[in-house]
Design a protein around this motif. Structure first.
Motif, PDB file in Angstrom:
ATOM      1  N   GLU A  88     -14.691 -14.778 -50.375  1.00  9.74           N
ATOM      2  CA  GLU A  88     -14.230 -14.511 -49.009  1.00  9.74           C
ATOM      3  C   GLU A  88     -12.777 -14.955 -48.854  1.00  9.74           C
ATOM      4  N   GLN A  89     -12.409 -16.042 -49.507  1.00 11.61           N
ATOM      5  CA  GLN A  89     -11.048 -16.559 -49.420  1.00 11.61           C
ATOM      6  C   GLN A  89     -10.047 -15.572 -50.022  1.00 11.61           C
ATOM      7  N   LEU A 145      -9.425 -22.956 -43.142  1.00 16.28           N
ATOM      8  CA  LEU A 145     -10.009 -21.983 -42.220  1.00 16.28           C
ATOM      9  C   LEU A 145     -10.742 -20.854 -42.943  1.00 16.28           C
ATOM     10  N   HIS A 146     -10.523 -20.708 -44.256  1.00 11.56           N
ATOM     11  CA  HIS A 146     -11.293 -19.706 -45.011  1.00 11.56           C
ATOM     12  C   HIS A 146     -12.785 -20.033 -44.971  1.00 11.56           C
ATOM     13  N   THR A 147     -13.124 -21.293 -44.736  1.00  9.68           N
ATOM     14  CA  THR A 147     -14.544 -21.672 -44.660  1.00  9.68           C
ATOM     15  C   THR A 147     -15.166 -21.284 -43.322  1.00  9.68           C
ATOM     16  N   TRP A 148     -14.338 -20.868 -42.381  1.00  9.39           N
ATOM     17  CA  TRP A 148     -14.826 -20.459 -41.052  1.00  9.39           C
ATOM     18  C   TRP A 148     -15.198 -18.980 -41.002  1.00  9.39           C
ATOM     19  N   GLY A 149     -14.933 -18.235 -42.077  1.00 13.17           N
ATOM     20  CA  GLY A 149     -15.252 -16.808 -42.102  1.00 13.17           C
ATOM     21  C   GLY A 149     -14.358 -16.005 -41.179  1.00 13.17           C
ATOM     22  N   TRP A 209      -5.202 -20.907 -43.517  1.00  9.72           N
ATOM     23  CA  TRP A 209      -6.300 -20.274 -44.245  1.00  9.72           C
ATOM     24  C   TRP A 209      -6.702 -21.082 -45.479  1.00  9.72           C
ATOM     25  N   ASN A 210      -5.708 -21.483 -46.271  1.00  8.80           N
ATOM     26  CA  ASN A 210      -5.999 -22.132 -47.553  1.00  8.80           C
ATOM     27  C   ASN A 210      -5.974 -23.660 -47.489  1.00  8.80           C
ATOM     28  N   SER A 266      -6.047 -17.724 -38.265  1.00  8.67           N
ATOM     29  CA  SER A 266      -4.928 -17.851 -39.201  1.00  8.67           C
ATOM     30  C   SER A 266      -3.892 -16.755 -38.985  1.00  8.67           C
ATOM     31  N   SER A 267      -4.360 -15.517 -38.896  1.00  9.95           N
ATOM     32  CA  SER A 267      -3.408 -14.415 -38.732  1.00  9.95           C
ATOM     33  C   SER A 267      -2.771 -14.437 -37.348  1.00  9.95           C
TER      34      SER A 267
END
Length: 145
Positions: free
Chosen positions: A115-116, A40-44, A35-36, A51-52
């Motif tokens: 969002e992140q 992948l946080h930029t993928w929404g 995610w960080n 990630s999860s």
């Protein structure tokens, strides 16, 4: 404490928590790393689910072996125990993370969080829900003690 609660909070429960600490260190490393650090946080939304899910794929492999042999001391052989475990993990994951996403969004709706950051908080909430559901599912369904 009632006899039902004593049955739930017995040595098996504490072995499950110990295995959970190991799973958490491994799984969170994967989830928050993707995610960080991997961005992948930029993928929404797809980044959240990837990630999860990666957390639970890796963590579930560790969990299966440690919980089967150490926590629940299950001697069952064959595909049925593996299938029950996979079904349990899948249902718990979908329920926990499916409920966490709208719940956290609702609770945090008035805050101007990125969002992140919101994704990090949502994944933490999903993790908490998952632990409770997963313990009950492994104990009374997957490994039936």
């Amino acid at each position: 404490m009632g006899s039902r609660l004593k049955k739930i909070f017995d040595p098996v429960f504490f072995r499950f928590i110990l295995v959970g600490v190991i799973n958490t260190l491994v799984g969170y490393g994967v989830m928050f790393g993707l995610w960080n650090l991997a961005g992948l946080h930029t993928w929404g939304n797809p980044g959240y689910w990837i990630s999860s899910a990666a957390n639970y794929v890796v963590g579930s492999i560790v969990s299966y072996f440690l919980n089967k042999h150490f926590t629940f001391r299950n001697q069952e052989k064959g595909p049925k125990v593996v299938l029950r475990f996979v079904l349990n993990i899948s249902v718990c994951y979908l329920l926990a993370y499916g409920l966490a996403k709208p719940a956290v969004r609702w609770v945090l709706h008035s805050l101007a969080l990125s969002e992140q950051v919101q994704g990090n908080l949502t994944m933490l909430a999903g993790s908490v829900l998952f632990v409770g559901l997963n313990y009950l599912g492994q104990r009374y369904f997957a490994f039936r003690t």
